[in-house]
Design a protein around this motif. Sequence first.
Motif, mmCIF file in Angstrom:
data_model
loop_
_atom_site.group_PDB
_atom_site.id
_atom_site.type_symbol
_atom_site.label_atom_id
_atom_site.label_comp_id
_atom_site.label_asym_id
_atom_site.label_seq_id
_atom_site.Cartn_x
_atom_site.Cartn_y
_atom_site.Cartn_z
ATOM 1 N N ASP A 192 0.827 -1.216 0.000
ATOM 2 C CA ASP A 192 0.000 0.000 0.000
ATOM 3 C C ASP A 192 0.858 1.262 0.000
ATOM 4 O OD1 ASP A 192 0.796 -0.318 2.684
ATOM 5 O OD2 ASP A 192 -1.247 -0.255 3.487
ATOM 6 N N LEU A 249 1.780 1.841 -3.566
ATOM 7 C CA LEU A 249 0.605 2.316 -4.303
ATOM 8 C C LEU A 249 0.341 3.800 -4.021
ATOM 9 C CD1 LEU A 249 -1.710 1.612 -6.223
ATOM 10 C CD2 LEU A 249 -3.016 0.854 -4.220
ATOM 11 N N GLU A 292 2.932 5.689 -6.025
ATOM 12 C CA GLU A 292 2.593 5.676 -7.446
ATOM 13 C C GLU A 292 1.443 6.638 -7.741
ATOM 14 O OE1 GLU A 292 0.922 2.632 -10.916
ATOM 15 O OE2 GLU A 292 1.302 1.852 -8.893
ATOM 16 N N GLN A 343 -8.122 4.947 -15.180
ATOM 17 C CA GLN A 343 -9.091 4.035 -14.557
ATOM 18 C C GLN A 343 -8.428 2.851 -13.864
ATOM 19 O OE1 GLN A 343 -12.473 4.850 -14.500
ATOM 20 N NE2 GLN A 343 -12.488 3.279 -12.909
ATOM 21 N N ALA A 344 -7.393 2.279 -14.472
ATOM 22 C CA ALA A 344 -6.753 1.095 -13.881
ATOM 23 C C ALA A 344 -6.136 1.422 -12.526
ATOM 24 C CB ALA A 344 -5.707 0.525 -14.828
ATOM 25 N N LEU A 345 -5.412 2.545 -12.439
ATOM 26 C CA LEU A 345 -4.815 2.953 -11.165
ATOM 27 C C LEU A 345 -5.900 3.327 -10.167
ATOM 28 C CD1 LEU A 345 -2.458 3.608 -9.302
ATOM 29 C CD2 LEU A 345 -2.192 5.805 -10.521
ATOM 30 N N TYR A 346 -6.928 4.007 -10.638
ATOM 31 C CA TYR A 346 -8.044 4.351 -9.760
ATOM 32 C C TYR A 346 -8.678 3.093 -9.166
ATOM 33 C CZ TYR A 346 -12.452 6.162 -8.032
ATOM 34 O OH TYR A 346 -13.520 6.464 -7.208
ATOM 35 N N ASP A 347 -8.924 2.105 -10.002
ATOM 36 C CA ASP A 347 -9.532 0.858 -9.522
ATOM 37 C C ASP A 347 -8.636 0.165 -8.494
ATOM 38 O OD1 ASP A 347 -11.696 1.328 -11.190
ATOM 39 O OD2 ASP A 347 -11.035 -0.093 -12.737
ATOM 40 N N ARG A 348 -7.332 0.154 -8.746
ATOM 41 C CA ARG A 348 -6.417 -0.496 -7.800
ATOM 42 C C ARG A 348 -6.401 0.212 -6.452
ATOM 43 N NH1 ARG A 348 -0.832 -0.660 -8.942
ATOM 44 N NH2 ARG A 348 -1.032 0.902 -10.563
ATOM 45 N N ILE A 349 -6.376 1.542 -6.468
ATOM 46 C CA ILE A 349 -6.278 2.248 -5.191
ATOM 47 C C ILE A 349 -7.601 2.204 -4.430
ATOM 48 C CG2 ILE A 349 -6.741 4.636 -5.936
ATOM 49 C CD1 ILE A 349 -4.155 5.254 -4.085
ATOM 50 N N HIS A 392 -9.604 -0.311 -4.520
ATOM 51 C CA HIS A 392 -9.616 -1.677 -3.984
ATOM 52 C C HIS A 392 -8.839 -1.753 -2.661
ATOM 53 C CE1 HIS A 392 -9.748 -6.032 -3.938
ATOM 54 N NE2 HIS A 392 -8.438 -6.045 -3.732
ATOM 55 N N VAL A 393 -7.743 -1.006 -2.558
ATOM 56 C CA VAL A 393 -6.890 -1.051 -1.365
ATOM 57 C C VAL A 393 -7.389 -0.099 -0.273
ATOM 58 C CG1 VAL A 393 -4.554 -0.569 -0.493
ATOM 59 C CG2 VAL A 393 -4.872 -1.844 -2.624
#
Length: 194
Positions: free
Chosen positions: A120, A123, A126, A139-145, A147-148
């Motif tokens: 984390d 993340l 990043e 969107q991909a980075l938004y979705d990952r963060i 999620h965490v």
Amino acid sequence: MSSTRLPRVPILEPAQMTPEQKRIHDVITSGPRGQVRGPLAVWLHRPALAEPAQALGRYCRFETSLPARLSEWAILILARHWRSDFEWWAHKPAALKAGISTEMIEALRDGRPIPYGNPDEALIHEFLDVLHAERAIGQALYDRIVHVLGEAGVIDLVGIAGYYTMISMTLNVFDIRPPEGKPCELGATEQEGH
């Protein structure tokens, strides 16, 4: 021979304050900060700015959904981005206390690869780097963060980023540095001719 730097904006003593400045000063000193220093001392010259800014700062520092480990790490990333020695000096001990390793902090300071203790932390770094470079989050980075951290955590992280950017801008414009005898670890230097 060393010379003492005078602040660009004088630090107000309580006896010099207007009633409104004194009221806000007392609100700040009675809260978790316990003192008025750095950007708060500058903003106190403009009470209508100081009051909401200190309340936002109290939230961003002490009341978000993020654990102190992640919020203090984010603050150090922002201090490094802005080369704000005062902010680095003020938050490095809090980051260490919250569980960020000395090795991570020194690597961030020196611009070396960071030996993250937890995914984390990587993340958060990043996310803040992309936000500063791209001024947006894909969107991909938004979705990952999300999620965490969850949606609330991402909202709080963006609030921290905005608030500590304002802090760092204030510190840099008004040339607020760590107290006499404390190191300037980020190597910020006065920018002549700019």
